[in-house]
Design a protein around this motif. Structure first.
Motif, PDB file in Angstrom:
ATOM      1  N   LEU A  80       0.827  -1.202   0.000  1.00  0.00           N
ATOM      2  CA  LEU A  80       0.000   0.000   0.000  1.00  0.00           C
ATOM      3  C   LEU A  80       0.863   1.254   0.000  1.00  0.00           C
ATOM      4  N   MET A  81       1.892   1.271   0.869  1.00  0.00           N
ATOM      5  CA  MET A  81       2.716   2.463   0.995  1.00  0.00           C
ATOM      6  C   MET A  81       3.578   2.711  -0.230  1.00  0.00           C
ATOM      7  N   THR A  82       3.918   1.677  -0.980  1.00  0.00           N
ATOM      8  CA  THR A  82       4.634   1.863  -2.249  1.00  0.00           C
ATOM      9  C   THR A  82       3.801   2.712  -3.194  1.00  0.00           C
ATOM     10  N   ILE A  83       2.504   2.439  -3.231  1.00  0.00           N
ATOM     11  CA  ILE A  83       1.591   3.208  -4.083  1.00  0.00           C
ATOM     12  C   ILE A  83       1.468   4.640  -3.587  1.00  0.00           C
ATOM     13  N   VAL A  84       1.315   4.815  -2.278  1.00  0.00           N
ATOM     14  CA  VAL A  84       1.144   6.151  -1.704  1.00  0.00           C
ATOM     15  C   VAL A  84       2.415   6.988  -1.863  1.00  0.00           C
ATOM     16  N   ASN A  85       3.567   6.372  -1.638  1.00  0.00           N
ATOM     17  CA  ASN A  85       4.841   7.104  -1.803  1.00  0.00           C
ATOM     18  C   ASN A  85       5.032   7.587  -3.228  1.00  0.00           C
ATOM     19  N   ALA A  86       4.695   6.740  -4.195  1.00  0.00           N
ATOM     20  CA  ALA A  86       4.821   7.136  -5.604  1.00  0.00           C
ATOM     21  C   ALA A  86       3.892   8.301  -5.908  1.00  0.00           C
ATOM     22  N   ALA A  87       2.691   8.274  -5.330  1.00  0.00           N
ATOM     23  CA  ALA A  87       1.750   9.374  -5.553  1.00  0.00           C
ATOM     24  C   ALA A  87       2.260  10.670  -4.939  1.00  0.00           C
ATOM     25  N   PHE A  88       2.905  10.582  -3.775  1.00  0.00           N
ATOM     26  CA  PHE A  88       3.442  11.777  -3.133  1.00  0.00           C
ATOM     27  C   PHE A  88       4.497  12.443  -4.011  1.00  0.00           C
ATOM     28  N   VAL A  89       5.343  11.638  -4.631  1.00  0.00           N
ATOM     29  CA  VAL A  89       6.366  12.184  -5.525  1.00  0.00           C
ATOM     30  C   VAL A  89       5.702  12.969  -6.653  1.00  0.00           C
ATOM     31  N   ASP A  90       4.617  12.427  -7.202  1.00  0.00           N
ATOM     32  CA  ASP A  90       3.911  13.108  -8.291  1.00  0.00           C
ATOM     33  C   ASP A  90       3.133  14.327  -7.802  1.00  0.00           C
ATOM     34  N   ALA A  91       2.659  14.274  -6.555  1.00  0.00           N
ATOM     35  CA  ALA A  91       1.729  15.301  -6.070  1.00  0.00           C
ATOM     36  C   ALA A  91       2.395  16.502  -5.421  1.00  0.00           C
ATOM     37  N   LYS A  92       3.609  16.344  -4.905  1.00  0.00           N
ATOM     38  CA  LYS A  92       4.153  17.370  -4.009  1.00  0.00           C
ATOM     39  C   LYS A  92       4.326  18.734  -4.653  1.00  0.00           C
ATOM     40  N   ASP A  93       4.563  18.797  -5.967  1.00  0.00           N
ATOM     41  CA  ASP A  93       4.759  20.093  -6.615  1.00  0.00           C
ATOM     42  C   ASP A  93       3.510  20.583  -7.343  1.00  0.00           C
ATOM     43  N   LYS A  94       2.406  19.876  -7.186  1.00  0.00           N
ATOM     44  CA  LYS A  94       1.180  20.255  -7.873  1.00  0.00           C
ATOM     45  C   LYS A  94       0.284  21.086  -6.947  1.00  0.00           C
ATOM     46  N   PRO A  95      -0.609  21.894  -7.513  1.00  0.00           N
ATOM     47  CA  PRO A  95      -1.542  22.676  -6.691  1.00  0.00           C
ATOM     48  C   PRO A  95      -2.349  21.758  -5.776  1.00  0.00           C
ATOM     49  N   LEU A  96      -2.877  22.323  -4.713  1.00  0.00           N
ATOM     50  CA  LEU A  96      -3.533  21.541  -3.669  1.00  0.00           C
ATOM     51  C   LEU A  96      -4.619  20.622  -4.216  1.00  0.00           C
ATOM     52  N   LYS A  97      -5.523  21.150  -5.005  1.00  0.00           N
ATOM     53  CA  LYS A  97      -6.651  20.348  -5.482  1.00  0.00           C
ATOM     54  C   LYS A  97      -6.173  19.160  -6.313  1.00  0.00           C
ATOM     55  N   GLU A  98      -5.219  19.414  -7.191  1.00  0.00           N
ATOM     56  CA  GLU A  98      -4.706  18.360  -8.057  1.00  0.00           C
ATOM     57  C   GLU A  98      -3.886  17.337  -7.271  1.00  0.00           C
ATOM     58  N   GLY A  99      -3.074  17.829  -6.358  1.00  0.00           N
ATOM     59  CA  GLY A  99      -2.252  16.920  -5.553  1.00  0.00           C
ATOM     60  C   GLY A  99      -3.086  16.051  -4.634  1.00  0.00           C
ATOM     61  N   LEU A 100      -4.101  16.639  -4.009  1.00  0.00           N
ATOM     62  CA  LEU A 100      -4.977  15.849  -3.146  1.00  0.00           C
ATOM     63  C   LEU A 100      -5.670  14.744  -3.917  1.00  0.00           C
ATOM     64  N   ALA A 101      -6.072  15.053  -5.122  1.00  0.00           N
ATOM     65  CA  ALA A 101      -6.739  14.031  -5.945  1.00  0.00           C
ATOM     66  C   ALA A 101      -5.814  12.840  -6.187  1.00  0.00           C
ATOM     67  N   LEU A 102      -4.537  13.122  -6.412  1.00  0.00           N
ATOM     68  CA  LEU A 102      -3.576  12.034  -6.626  1.00  0.00           C
ATOM     69  C   LEU A 102      -3.384  11.206  -5.362  1.00  0.00           C
ATOM     70  N   LEU A 103      -3.278  11.872  -4.206  1.00  0.00           N
ATOM     71  CA  LEU A 103      -3.062  11.154  -2.953  1.00  0.00           C
ATOM     72  C   LEU A 103      -4.282  10.325  -2.571  1.00  0.00           C
ATOM     73  N   VAL A 104      -5.461  10.880  -2.758  1.00  0.00           N
ATOM     74  CA  VAL A 104      -6.687  10.135  -2.452  1.00  0.00           C
ATOM     75  C   VAL A 104      -6.823   8.932  -3.370  1.00  0.00           C
ATOM     76  N   ALA A 105      -6.579   9.139  -4.657  1.00  0.00           N
ATOM     77  CA  ALA A 105      -6.675   8.024  -5.613  1.00  0.00           C
ATOM     78  C   ALA A 105      -5.682   6.922  -5.260  1.00  0.00           C
ATOM     79  N   ALA A 106      -4.490   7.317  -4.803  1.00  0.00           N
ATOM     80  CA  ALA A 106      -3.481   6.319  -4.430  1.00  0.00           C
ATOM     81  C   ALA A 106      -3.930   5.515  -3.214  1.00  0.00           C
ATOM     82  N   ALA A 107      -4.513   6.183  -2.219  1.00  0.00           N
ATOM     83  CA  ALA A 107      -4.992   5.476  -1.027  1.00  0.00           C
ATOM     84  C   ALA A 107      -6.082   4.479  -1.393  1.00  0.00           C
ATOM     85  N   ILE A 108      -6.970   4.880  -2.289  1.00  0.00           N
ATOM     86  CA  ILE A 108      -8.034   3.972  -2.722  1.00  0.00           C
ATOM     87  C   ILE A 108      -7.458   2.823  -3.523  1.00  0.00           C
ATOM     88  N   ASP A 109      -6.522   3.125  -4.428  1.00  0.00           N
ATOM     89  CA  ASP A 109      -5.881   2.056  -5.209  1.00  0.00           C
ATOM     90  C   ASP A 109      -5.166   1.067  -4.293  1.00  0.00           C
TER      91      ASP A 109
END
Length: 215
Positions: A80-109
């Motif tokens: 699970l955390m492998t997926i979440v960590n990868a999403a964090f790398v993609d999300a950290k430089d993105k605007p809040l709304k877009e980054g949150l969407a990536l982190l939430v999708a990763a948690a669900i995945d």
């Protein structure tokens, strides 16, 4: 006379390739038996037989059924955390709304990785002894989310980022965990995007400064 608590830590750590293969086979066999037969019917004898190793070899590494279950939970967490960590790398430089969407999708995945196993671990595994301290969604998730919020502090209306991370991660976990246990129909490909979008909207509305909500 009180029953002795089962030991849940490994007897020894595998250090050679062959030993690693044995441990991996035992952990995989434990996961399969948990899904097929449930926690109560799992036994070290059945696990050793399914893994193709002797019961003596099993006890070289794992002192009890519970220690094998802990290993399964830890492996599930790592996946699970492998997926979440990868999403964090993609999300950290993105605007809040877009980054949150990536982190939430990763948690669900992450919760869609072997949901049958997740269900058994959540519903049937005794919450006593060391097993009580093994979370299905690792505490690392709070650290990741806290770091993301720190990066986007200027977009938030909340000052206490520790509390905000707790509220967000717990909310996401509660929604996805409940979906796995009680509503697997909303985790299918046709509906999971909708769940992700609705959860992201919930978290964004909680975190975002009001003047940014209309953007």
């Amino acid at each position: 006379m009180l029953a002795r608590k089962p030991q849940t830590t490994p007897r020894k750590i595998a250090s050679q390739a062959r030993a690693h293969a044995t441990v991996d086979a035992l952990v995989e066999a434990t996961a399969r038996i948990l899904v097929r037969d449930g926690f109560d019917r799992a036994s070290t004898n059945r696990i050793a037989e399914a893994a193709g190793v002797s019961i003596g070899s099993l006890y070289q590494y794992f002192p009890s059924k519970e220690s094998l279950v802990v290993a399964v939970i830890e492996r599930h967490n790592r996946d699970l955390m492998t997926i979440v960590n990868a999403a964090f790398v993609d999300a950290k430089d993105k605007p809040l709304k877009e980054g949150l969407a990536l982190l939430v999708a990763a948690a669900i995945d992450g919760h869609r990785v072997d949901p049958a196993l997740h269900r058994v671990l959540a519903e049937q595994t005794p919450r006593s002894g060391a097993l009580a301290n093994v979370e299905l969604f690792q505490r690392d998730a709070y650290g990741i989310f806290r770091s993301y919020l720190e990066e986007h502090r200027d977009e938030l209306h909340i000052e206490d980022l520790d509390l905000a991370a707790f509220v967000c991660v717990t909310s996401i976990e509660a929604l996805t965990h409940t979906a796995v246990i009680h509503r697997p129909d909303i985790l299918v490909e046709e509906r999971v995007d909708q769940l992700s979008e609705e959860t992201s909207r919930l978290i964004f509305g909680y975190l975002c400064r009001p003047d940014r909500l209309i953007r």
